[in-house]
Design an enzyme around this catalytic site. Structure first.
Site, PDB file in Angstrom:
ATOM      1  N   ARG A  29       0.805  -1.220   0.000  1.00  0.00           N
ATOM      2  CA  ARG A  29       0.000   0.000   0.000  1.00  0.00           C
ATOM      3  C   ARG A  29       0.843   1.278   0.000  1.00  0.00           C
ATOM      4  O   ARG A  29       0.674   2.145  -0.849  1.00  0.00           O
ATOM      5  CB  ARG A  29      -0.927   0.031   1.232  1.00  0.00           C
ATOM      6  CG  ARG A  29      -1.967  -1.041   1.295  1.00  0.00           C
ATOM      7  CD  ARG A  29      -3.077  -0.830   0.276  1.00  0.00           C
ATOM      8  NE  ARG A  29      -3.920   0.310   0.611  1.00  0.00           N
ATOM      9  CZ  ARG A  29      -4.939   0.291   1.462  1.00  0.00           C
ATOM     10  NH1 ARG A  29      -5.233  -0.823   2.105  1.00  0.00           N
ATOM     11  NH2 ARG A  29      -5.666   1.362   1.680  1.00  0.00           N
ATOM     12  N   HIS A  75      -7.662  -3.058  -7.694  1.00  0.00           N
ATOM     13  CA  HIS A  75      -7.373  -2.407  -6.411  1.00  0.00           C
ATOM     14  C   HIS A  75      -8.651  -2.244  -5.584  1.00  0.00           C
ATOM     15  O   HIS A  75      -9.278  -1.181  -5.585  1.00  0.00           O
ATOM     16  CB  HIS A  75      -6.736  -1.038  -6.679  1.00  0.00           C
ATOM     17  CG  HIS A  75      -6.056  -0.438  -5.481  1.00  0.00           C
ATOM     18  ND1 HIS A  75      -4.832  -0.865  -5.010  1.00  0.00           N
ATOM     19  CD2 HIS A  75      -6.428   0.568  -4.651  1.00  0.00           C
ATOM     20  CE1 HIS A  75      -4.476  -0.150  -3.970  1.00  0.00           C
ATOM     21  NE2 HIS A  75      -5.430   0.721  -3.711  1.00  0.00           N
ATOM     22  N   TYR A 119     -17.121  14.460 -12.719  1.00  0.00           N
ATOM     23  CA  TYR A 119     -17.001  15.668 -13.536  1.00  0.00           C
ATOM     24  C   TYR A 119     -15.694  15.732 -14.325  1.00  0.00           C
ATOM     25  O   TYR A 119     -15.644  16.356 -15.377  1.00  0.00           O
ATOM     26  CB  TYR A 119     -17.095  16.920 -12.653  1.00  0.00           C
ATOM     27  CG  TYR A 119     -18.406  17.046 -11.916  1.00  0.00           C
ATOM     28  CD1 TYR A 119     -19.613  17.115 -12.599  1.00  0.00           C
ATOM     29  CD2 TYR A 119     -18.439  17.082 -10.521  1.00  0.00           C
ATOM     30  CE1 TYR A 119     -20.812  17.219 -11.918  1.00  0.00           C
ATOM     31  CE2 TYR A 119     -19.624  17.190  -9.828  1.00  0.00           C
ATOM     32  CZ  TYR A 119     -20.815  17.261 -10.534  1.00  0.00           C
ATOM     33  OH  TYR A 119     -22.008  17.364  -9.858  1.00  0.00           O
TER      34      TYR A 119
END
Length: 752
Positions: A29, A75, A119
């Site tokens: 990670r 993931h 967006y």
């Protein structure tokens, strides 16, 4: 099947589970791999984008689609972490070389967050496509199953430059962190080539090429001499400053202004606003009077923070003050930690380059091994096609006479003519001599008739000649280390030429910033605070001219020196210190600032009982009275400390302070105290009956009352002062009319 219970120590299970968790966070990670310099989430985002076909020459795609594919396939750790990684890889002010080309609001250098993923749109940068993801179809890296074994993902990406240096890295794991600054692409390429020419090169020699960090925000590194130690050990502190220029605002008034055009890398984000707030604080606290105004004129063109100055200002002193008191000079803590062969290691500059160069050699070896295998396969096929063109009539006769594809292929490979009809015995005899390989036979059977055109046969021969040349080149590269080195160098120089850029961060050696403190002119002021907890200081003359207004509007009016500290005592038994200089000097009608801003005092949960200037504590004793009637004197010297908050007295559970007074020895000897209980009892006794204690003591009982009663108020007056009184039940209660008793009495019940 019967269950089997395995007994084990709980501590052993917890230890093993925590170690497994920690290693998972460290390796899967938080820390980047030294080979491609990427964390797993970054690697998976880039690979998912390539799989979606988001090349630099194609339209952008919604970020939500990229995040969804990454999370669903590779993931499974939440969409916010994936989108955050995508956003950071797009931000040119954070990365030396941005890896993602974003369309829409991806945040700003001033700390504005990116728009929601629904967006924004994104695709790969050409740089990423060419340097990070090229040749993945050539078995250049290993693949592994994804989390649910339904897809394959690369173990590392075939990154051909040390991304760990180019873009830096930051991450917090369990018990360890990594923080690597970005560097200049051209310098890093030169450093790699120098290492390839001499693997015994020292870090000091490498730094002739890689001179130091190159932050995307520019600025100045001011401790150049410390860089050698940092690069040798992999840890240390880099001091960085913003770039400050002096501009003349107007020829008429002679004023100048400081313009900050580059900021320290650590200032990006909300710290720009923090810097401006710190400058404002310097003005408000009278640390400097040279700045008239500050404005942030930053735009898409770059950073521009303007400080308007007074006339005839010592600019160098002001710059040093900004470096010392704000984040215009800051520290970047370097910790070059990365995953090497599955384990975290702290690396020097040379070790980072060495590991990546070894990885680059492996990439090229696998690439040219694959190319050679494919070329040899094509060579075999081309040879077969060229041979087939020489006996094409026979092959056509074999095909026309065959009853199945199997018979035709057996004839081409082994010369078997069983089940095939020929026009002549001669043709059958020639067919038995055919001995093509299986791949050649398959290619012949799949060959289209247009390949029999004369020009096509010539093209086939030219392709065969080129294949022979390529095979020779590949074998030479794979068998000769010098040739492999030439290929890698050529590759690196091509990347440098196409994507290189000039250094942005200057490297200098500057001394420690020294700011000469200008002595403050001592003068007497008056501290005032309203009922909303807003405080300020006022000129003594203004207060005297508006005495009645000040008394009506402010609950505290304390004369003090502007260089003093105020001791603020609250009902919870704490004392908070406030520097008078931290409070604004204001006019009568101007609002002050919340005391919460300059101390640990909380206006919501705490109530101020007394405000005493620290200078007045000398030679005085503090009288404490609590709700449960505990009283004591404490030497004022015990409160002359530097801590912003200390416990002023010890309180029993459920108790709280009612009043605090600062008294001289004479006032203590000649004065009396009046304790008022909630049930209307008043007890008056001499102050000298109250013992002197340490601040950590509870004290003595002042009034002996019933369990349902408590102290409501306490008053101090001169013994023999017949004018001292309070308004009680709408009538004056004169203290002299109360019987002078001893401490720890019941007191007198006053009924009206």
């Amino acid at each position: 099947m019967s269950e089997q219970i395995i007994k084990s120590e709980f501590s052993d299970i917890m230890q093993k589970s925590y170690i497994d968790y920690a290693m998972s966070v460290i390796c899967q990670r938080a820390l980047p791999d030294v080979r491609d310099g990427l964390k797993p989430v970054q690697r998976r985002v880039l690979y998912a984008m390539q799989e979606l076909g988001l090349r630099a020459d194609r339209p952008h795609r919604k970020s939500a689609r990229i995040v969804g594919d990454t999370m669903g396939k590779y993931h499974p750790h939440g969409d916010s972490s994936i989108y955050d990684a995508l956003v950071v890889m797009e931000q040119e002010f954070k990365k030396g070389m941005p890896l993602v080309d974003g369309h829409g609001n991806f945040g700003s250098i001033e700390g504005d967050g990116a728009a929601a993923m629904r967006y924004t749109e994104a695709k790969l940068q050409k740089f990423t496509q060419d340097v990070y993801l090229a040749d993945m179809d050539k078995n250049i890296v290993d693949f592994q199953p994804n989390f649910d074994e339904t897809e394959k993902e690369p173990v590392v990406l075939p990154v051909r430059i040390p991304n760990l240096l180019i873009n830096g890295a930051e991450g917090i794991a369990v018990g360890m962190t990594t923080n690597i600054p970005p560097h200049n692409l051209c310098e890093v390429v030169d450093g790699i080539i120098a290492y390839m020419d001499n693997e015994e090169i020292t870090v000091k020699e490498l730094m002739q090429y890689i001179k130091g960090p190159d932050f995307p925000t520019g600025g100045l590194v001011v401790n150049q001499k410390d860089l050698l130690s940092i690069y040798e050990t992999g840890s240390g502190k880099i001091k960085i400053r913003g770039k400050v220029e002096v501009e003349s605002a107007s020829r008429k008034n002679g004023k100048e202004r400081l313009v900050i055009s580059e900021i320290p890398y650590t200032m990006i984000g909300a710290n720009i606003g923090k810097f401006i707030a710190d400058v404002v604080n310097l003005i408000e606290t009278k640390k400097t009077s040279d700045i008239v105004d500050i404005s942030n004129e930053s735009s898409k063109e770059g950073i521009r923070i303007v400080l308007e100055l007074r006339k005839n200002v010592d600019v160098e002193r002001l710059k040093n003050l900004l470096y010392k008191k704000t984040r215009l000079e800051d520290t970047f803590g370097v910790n070059m930690l990365a995953i090497v062969d599955g384990r975290p290691e702290q690396l020097s500059l040379k070790e980072v380059i060495a590991h990546h160069t070894k990885f680059h050699y492996e990439l090229m070896r696998r690439k040219y091994t694959t190319l050679l295998e494919r070329a040899l396969e094509q060579k075999e096929i081309k040879e077969g096609l060229i041979q087939a063109c020489d006996v094409i009539d026979l092959i056509i006769e074999v095909l026309r006479g065959s009853t199945s594809l199997k018979d035709a292929k057996a004839c081409l490979i082994e010369g078997k003519t069983d089940g095939i009809s020929f026009r002549t015995k001669k043709s059958e005899k020639e067919a038995k001599k055919l001995h093509f390989t299986e791949k050649q036979a398959t290619a012949i059977l799949e060959m289209r008739l247009y390949r029999l055109i004369g020009l096509e046969i010539l093209a086939l021969q030219e392709e065969y000649a080129k294949l022979l040349s390529d095979i020779n080149t590949y074998e030479k590269i794979l068998n000769d280390p010098k040739e492999m080195k030439k290929v890698i160098k050529k590759d690196l120089l091509k990347i440098k030429k196409e994507y290189g850029f000039e250094r942005k961060t200057a490297l200098i050696q500057a001394g420690e910033v020294v700011v000469e403190e200008i002595p403050v002119e001592e003068k007497e002021v008056v501290f005032v605070m309203d009922r909303f907890g807003y405080g300020k200081t006022m000129d003594k003359n203004i207060v005297e001219r508006n005495e009645e207004t000040v008394k009506n509007e402010y609950i505290f009016q304390i004369p003090c020196m502007n260089t003093d500290r105020l001791c603020v005592f609250t009902q919870d038994g704490n004392m908070h210190q406030i520097k008078v200089m931290d409070l604004p000097m204001s006019r009568l009608r101007e609002k002050g600032i919340p005391l919460d801003n300059v101390s640990n005092y909380d206006h919501v949960s705490q109530r101020i009982l007394a405000v005493i200037p620290m200078l007045e504590l000398t030679g005085k004793e503090l009288l404490f009275i609590t709700k449960t009637s505990m009283v004591k004197f404490v030497d004022g010297q015990e409160y002359m400390v530097s801590k912003k908050t200390v416990a002023s007295t010890k309180l029993a559970d459920g108790d709280e302070l009612i009043a605090v007074y600062a008294l001289t020895e004479e006032e203590k000897e000649s004065g009396c105290i009046v304790l008022q209980s909630a049930n209307g009892f008043f007890l008056r006794f001499p102050l000298k009956e109250i013992s002197k204690k340490k601040k950590a003591a509870l004290g003595l009982r002042g009034m002996n009352f019933k369990e349902d009663d408590e102290i409501r108020a306490a008053y101090i007056h001169e013994n023999g002062d017949g004018e001292a009184s309070i308004l009680y039940k709408e009538k004056d209660l004169f203290f002299q009319k109360l019987k002078l008793a001893a401490r720890d009495g019941r007191g007198t019940k006053v009924r009206r």
